[in-house]
Enzyme design. Structure first.
Site, PDB file in Angstrom:
ATOM      1  N   SER A 158       1.018  -1.416  -0.306  1.00  0.00           N
ATOM      2  CA  SER A 158      -0.047   0.172  -0.173  1.00  0.00           C
ATOM      3  C   SER A 158       1.250   0.973  -0.409  1.00  0.00           C
ATOM      4  CB  SER A 158      -1.287   0.016   0.971  1.00  0.00           C
ATOM      5  OG  SER A 158      -1.544   1.060   1.671  1.00  0.00           O
TER       6      SER A 158
ATOM      7  N   TYR B  93      -1.353   0.274  10.511  1.00  0.00           N
ATOM      8  CA  TYR B  93      -1.475   0.065   9.276  1.00  0.00           C
ATOM      9  C   TYR B  93      -0.680   0.265   8.359  1.00  0.00           C
ATOM     10  CZ  TYR B  93      -3.551  -0.856   4.709  1.00  0.00           C
ATOM     11  OH  TYR B  93      -3.681  -1.239   3.183  1.00  0.00           O
TER      12      TYR B  93
END
Length: 180
Positions: free
Chosen positions: A27, A40
């Site tokens: 990501s 995250y």
């Protein structure tokens, strides 16, 4: 770490066949750290670092490793993130984050509400194109990593600027999350 265990499970078969390709889904959050998403962002940064190490370690076995650096993809991710946060805990009297609860909820929905969010099918087609190009007879190795999905390039560049400029960019990023 599930990615590592899965890779350890498939590498012996790939090595026995004379090669293979490991594709990890990362990501832009690995590059751009944002408030309320520290765990995250850290997990995605760890995945990118693991992929870099594996790419070097598996090279003698002709096993390639590439990492997708994804941007905004239409999914139920924000619903799951919001549910997992137990948002009510931020709204309780005495909560240090009570005043920031709306920003925390907005951060959980951010990728789904961003301009350029792409359907998963489009992102999958992009990833499949890279995989097919890398596995065609006589093909060059795949890129070490590549950008895919909505806004990935813009967010990646912002992440690079965050690393280079540091505190000079903090107020801009913090302001986007009501922390100015």
């Amino acid at each position: 770490m599930g990615v590592l265990r899965m890779t350890q499970a498939v590498v012996p078969s790939m090595a026995a066949r004379g090669g293979g390709l490991v594709v990890n889904i990362g990501s832009v959050s690995a590059w751009l750290a944002t408030p309320y998403a520290g765990a995250y962002c850290a997990s995605k940064a760890a995945l990118h670092a693991l992929s870099d190490s594996l790419r070097l370690e598996l090279r003698p076995f002709n096993i390639q490793v590439t990492t997708v650096t994804a941007g905004a993809i239409t999914s139920s991710f924000s619903n799951n993130a919001e549910a997992g946060q137990s948002g009510e805990r931020y709204e309780r009297p005495g909560s240090l984050y009570r005043a920031h609860a709306p920003s925390i909820r907005a951060r959980a929905r951010m990728s789904q509400n961003s301009k350029g969010v792409q359907p998963a099918s489009q992102v999958a087609a992009r990833i499949a194109g890279v995989i097919n190009a890398a596995t065609a007879p006589g093909a060059k190795p795949p890129p070490a990593w590549f950008l895919a999905a909505g806004g990935a390039l813009k967010l990646w560049v912002l992440g690079l600027l965050q690393k280079v400029l540091g505190r000079a960019l903090d107020s801009t990023i913090a302001g986007q999350f009501g922390l100015a």
